[in-house]
Structures are given as C-alpha cells and as structure tokens.
Design an enzyme around this catalytic site. Structure first.
Site, short mmCIF file in Angstrom:
data_model
loop_
_atom_site.label_atom_id
_atom_site.label_comp_id
_atom_site.label_asym_id
_atom_site.label_seq_id
_atom_site.Cartn_x
_atom_site.Cartn_y
_atom_site.Cartn_z
N SER A 103 56.44 -37.98 19.47
CA SER A 103 56.61 -39.09 18.55
C SER A 103 57.60 -40.10 19.13
O SER A 103 57.36 -40.68 20.17
CB SER A 103 57.05 -38.57 17.17
OG SER A 103 56.91 -39.56 16.19
N GLU A 211 48.48 -40.74 20.47
CA GLU A 211 48.41 -40.17 19.12
C GLU A 211 49.24 -41.04 18.20
O GLU A 211 50.06 -41.85 18.65
CB GLU A 211 48.92 -38.74 19.11
CG GLU A 211 50.38 -38.56 19.53
CD GLU A 211 51.41 -38.82 18.44
OE1 GLU A 211 51.07 -38.71 17.25
OE2 GLU A 211 52.57 -39.14 18.79
N HIS A 281 50.75 -35.20 15.47
CA HIS A 281 51.47 -34.66 14.32
C HIS A 281 50.55 -33.69 13.58
O HIS A 281 50.17 -33.89 12.42
CB HIS A 281 51.93 -35.79 13.42
CG HIS A 281 53.03 -36.61 14.02
ND1 HIS A 281 52.83 -37.48 15.07
CD2 HIS A 281 54.35 -36.69 13.72
CE1 HIS A 281 53.98 -38.06 15.38
NE2 HIS A 281 54.92 -37.59 14.59
#
Length: 308
Positions: A103, A211, A281
């Site tokens: 992230s 992502e 995630h």
C-alpha cells in the site's frame, strides 16, 4: 528463528488489538519480534511526526533484522521521500535485511529502487494480515515464510477465462513468455503520485504490477490513463493487475465496471495486460520482489512469475 523488526512509517496504528494479534502470531510462528519504540506513536493521522517516522525507518535499517516489516499502510511516506536514509537502507538490504510491506509502502519501494536499485518485497503488513481476527491466510503465511527463509522462487495463479481469450486473440499460441524483465509497481494511487518526481523508477521493459483499494473503477481508469499518457505502460513488457476491491458501484455507472476499465486499457496499448494476480488488500497475497529480474510465463490459464 528469524528476527523481525516492526515499525510504522505511515499512518498511525488505530487498531491496537490487531497489532498485538499480529505480533503474537509472528511469535507463534517462531520468529523473534522486535517492536520499534515509536510503532504505536500518533501525530494527527500519522504514526508520529515526519522526523519521528524517518528515525523509525533508520532504526529498522540499523536493526540487523532479517525482515523489516511495516505495521500498516495508510498515508505518510510520500512526505518523507526527500529525507529517507537511502544509504542505510541499501546497506541493510545488502547485509540481508528484507524490507517488506504494501500500500503506502509503495512510495518507499519505488524511491529506493529509483535511487539505488535495491530490491524490496511487496507483501503483508502486521495488523491487516497477521493480526486479522480470523486465522491468517495459509498462502500468505507460506509465501512470507519462503521469503524469510530465502526459498521463494516464484508465484503462480490462474488467470480468468477472459484473460485466456484475450491472449488467444493476441497470438496463435494463446500464451505469453517474457524473460529478463524488472518486476516493479505496487499501489496504483501511490505510484501515480510519483510520476514526474525523482522517486519514480525509470523502468523500461519491465513487468508492472498494480493494486488498489477503496477506489471506484472510474478513478482506477483515470490513474491508468495517466500512466498511459505518461508513456509508462507503453514502455513495459507486461502489466499485471492484482486486487482492486472495497469500492461501491453507483446507479450512475449503468454497467460500467472494473472489467470495462481493463478492456479499455487493453484497447489503448500494445503492452499485454493480465489480471487475477493474488496481491493487494486481500487475505490471500503472495510476496513479490520489487526491483528483481523475473520471468513471466502464461499458458492457457496458468500464469507464473519466476525469479528463482
């Protein structure tokens, strides 16, 4: 037994119960866990002010740990990029410390790759993955263990049927084989924030994996369009999409969805675009060596990224 150093370079840890569960889980798996003194610090939305978090990263680099693992993602690392201890982190990596996270960690990974070429790992965080209320995912733990032990050689997955048809339309073989390509990428939003800065890796002929979370498909399309217009996607040998989840469809969409985005991007570029990578995630996530040379093979519906 491996030595794992846990630190917080981004957002503050609000779910302390998950953090404690994650630490305990890692200890149960046989690791020696060392927690940074500021891992649970809080300054506004951050895990300490900027200087505190830079110092935590420096301590992680100096820890001599086998793995420097982030407590969580969130936001905060792009504020620190000009002040990161790049030499210390690179030296630590050369001496065997594996830096891992996901992230917001994408900012550190890309900056380090751009500045020094050092390899880091895209993978789990303490709270979200090891500290989940249910039992942590077996595949995630196995991939993490492979990375810790130095046994990881690659990762495979089954691409959707739509991908197999897409590849069949591209070539008679219906497959794909790419050699000697740098694997890089991470969170799409964070990556786009680096475009035009010194911390954006200048990768040509690479494999870009992406992502994101809590982003509606039109926002994902807008950011992928930025990467197309900046010439970044066109310079890659392949783009591999992981999980894009936790968004809500709107009545305004009228059938517009994530597959719409994928189809549109494929129509804009010659670079092959694959989906289904188990990363993001989500509970089931693999470990990916950011900055490492890899080989990508796809035959029918079986895909493999290999770096061993």
């Amino acid at each position: 037994m491996s030595h794992i150093y846990i630190y917080s370079p981004s957002s503050a840890v609000r779910d302390k119960a998950a953090f404690r569960r994650g630490v305990k889980r890692l200890q149960t798996l046989g690791h020696e866990v060392e927690v940074d003194p500021d891992a649970l610090s809080s300054h506004m939305r951050f895990a300490g002010d900027d200087a505190t978090r830079v110092a935590a990263i420096a301590r992680a680099a100096a820890s001599g740990a086998d793995v420097a693992l982030t407590s969580r993602g969130g936001y905060g690392l792009t504020r620190l990029l000009k002040d990161l201890p790049y030499k210390a982190m690179t030296k630590a990596i050369q001496q065997g410390t594996q830096f891992a996270g996901l992230s917001d960690f994408t900012a550190l990974q890309c900056a380090l790759l751009a500045k020094t070429g050092a390899v880091t790992w895209a993978g789990p965080s303490v709270g979200e993955d090891f500290g989940c209320e249910s039992t942590p995912d077996d595949i995630m733990e196995a991939c993490f263990d492979d990375m810790v032990c130095g046994h990881g050689e690659g990762t495979g997955w089954t691409v959707p049927l739509s991908d197999a048809r897409y590849l069949q339309a591209r070539s008679k073989s219906g497959g794909l084989h790419i050699k000697d390509a740098t694997l890089w990428g991470g969170n799409l939003t964070v990556l786009c924030s680096l475009v035009g800065t010194p911390w954006m890796p200048d990768i040509k002929g690479g494999i870009l994996f992406l992502e994101d979370v809590n982003e509606h498909p039109y926002r994902i399309e807008r950011q992928l369009t930025q990467l197309i217009n900046a010439g970044i996607i066109g310079r890659q040998k392949a783009v591999v999409l992981g999980a894009f989840n936790r968004f809500k469809a709107s009545p305004h969409d009228k059938g517009y969805k994530l597959q719409t985005v994928v189809d549109w991007v494929r129509a804009q570029v010659k670079t092959p675009v694959l989906t289904g990578l188990p990363f993001g995630h989500v509970a089931t996530k693999v470990m990916l060596p950011v900055g490492h040379k890899v080989e990508l093979m796809v035959q029918e519906r079986q895909a493999l990224i290999f770096w061993g």
